[in-house]
Write a protein that holds these residues in place. Structure first.
Motif, PDB file in Angstrom:
ATOM      1  N   GLN A 244      70.218  47.323  65.131  1.00 15.93           N
ATOM      2  CA  GLN A 244      69.629  47.921  66.328  1.00 15.93           C
ATOM      3  C   GLN A 244      70.668  48.710  67.121  1.00 15.93           C
ATOM      4  O   GLN A 244      70.392  49.812  67.598  1.00 15.93           O
ATOM      5  N   TYR A 245      71.869  48.166  67.233  1.00 15.55           N
ATOM      6  CA  TYR A 245      72.945  48.850  67.959  1.00 15.55           C
ATOM      7  C   TYR A 245      73.321  50.156  67.253  1.00 15.55           C
ATOM      8  O   TYR A 245      73.443  51.203  67.905  1.00 15.55           O
TER       9      TYR A 245
ATOM     10  N   ASN B  28      72.799  56.517  64.061  1.00 18.72           N
ATOM     11  CA  ASN B  28      73.297  56.364  62.697  1.00 18.72           C
ATOM     12  C   ASN B  28      72.137  56.148  61.739  1.00 18.72           C
ATOM     13  O   ASN B  28      71.093  55.623  62.110  1.00 18.72           O
ATOM     14  N   ARG B  29      72.339  56.561  60.503  1.00 15.32           N
ATOM     15  CA  ARG B  29      71.394  56.254  59.428  1.00 15.32           C
ATOM     16  C   ARG B  29      71.807  54.898  58.868  1.00 15.32           C
ATOM     17  O   ARG B  29      72.969  54.716  58.497  1.00 15.32           O
ATOM     18  N   ILE B  30      70.872  53.962  58.777  1.00 17.60           N
ATOM     19  CA  ILE B  30      71.228  52.597  58.436  1.00 17.60           C
ATOM     20  C   ILE B  30      70.420  52.077  57.262  1.00 17.60           C
ATOM     21  O   ILE B  30      69.208  52.280  57.174  1.00 17.60           O
ATOM     22  N   THR B  31      71.130  51.368  56.386  1.00 16.34           N
ATOM     23  CA  THR B  31      70.510  50.605  55.310  1.00 16.34           C
ATOM     24  C   THR B  31      70.952  49.167  55.479  1.00 16.34           C
ATOM     25  O   THR B  31      72.131  48.894  55.687  1.00 16.34           O
ATOM     26  N   LEU B  32      70.008  48.248  55.385  1.00 13.53           N
ATOM     27  CA  LEU B  32      70.293  46.821  55.469  1.00 13.53           C
ATOM     28  C   LEU B  32      70.084  46.212  54.092  1.00 13.53           C
ATOM     29  O   LEU B  32      69.023  46.364  53.494  1.00 13.53           O
TER      30      LEU B  32
ATOM     31  N   MET C 201      75.807  50.794  56.044  1.00 14.33           N
ATOM     32  CA  MET C 201      75.280  49.651  55.332  1.00 14.33           C
ATOM     33  C   MET C 201      75.625  48.402  56.125  1.00 14.33           C
ATOM     34  O   MET C 201      76.783  48.172  56.456  1.00 14.33           O
ATOM     35  N   VAL C 202      74.608  47.653  56.433  1.00 17.12           N
ATOM     36  CA  VAL C 202      74.776  46.347  57.056  1.00 17.12           C
ATOM     37  C   VAL C 202      74.316  45.332  56.016  1.00 17.12           C
ATOM     38  O   VAL C 202      73.299  45.530  55.356  1.00 17.12           O
TER      39      VAL C 202
ATOM     40  N   ALA D 157      61.593  43.388  65.914  1.00 21.09           N
ATOM     41  CA  ALA D 157      62.312  44.646  66.138  1.00 21.09           C
ATOM     42  C   ALA D 157      62.724  45.276  64.811  1.00 21.09           C
ATOM     43  O   ALA D 157      62.550  46.477  64.595  1.00 21.09           O
ATOM     44  N   LEU D 158      63.248  44.462  63.904  1.00 22.54           N
ATOM     45  CA  LEU D 158      63.714  44.975  62.617  1.00 22.54           C
ATOM     46  C   LEU D 158      62.572  45.510  61.772  1.00 22.54           C
ATOM     47  O   LEU D 158      62.655  46.611  61.215  1.00 22.54           O
TER      48      LEU D 158
END
Length: 75
Positions: free
Chosen positions: A14-15, A21-25, A1-2, A42-43
């Motif tokens: 992005q990094y 990694n699986r990412i949730t913003l 989670m970001v 990009a996002l």
């Protein structure tokens, strides 16, 4: 989670994705207003490809430890 909607958050997403990694913003507003054009494109591209889940208009209430894993509660 970001958490966040600025350039630092977008770059960190992005990094982390490059590291598989699986990412949730989580972002408290409905639209991104502080991103530079490169990070914005990009996002949103990552979102369209299913590489990141974006929770717009979300506010985190608290983060708790649940057996060594974070449990996030939203308002």
């Amino acid at each position: 989670m970001v958490v966040g909607g600025g350039d630092t958050a977008a770059e960190f997403v992005q990094y982390l994705r490059q590291q598989d990694n699986r990412i949730t913003l989580s972002y408290r507003k409905a639209d991104f207003t502080r991103l530079n054009p490169q990070n914005h494109d990009a996002l949103l591209g990552m979102e369209q490809r299913g590489e990141v889940e974006i929770l717009r208009s979300s506010n985190i209430k608290e983060i708790e430890d649940e057996g060594g894993r974070p449990r996030i509660s939203f308002c």
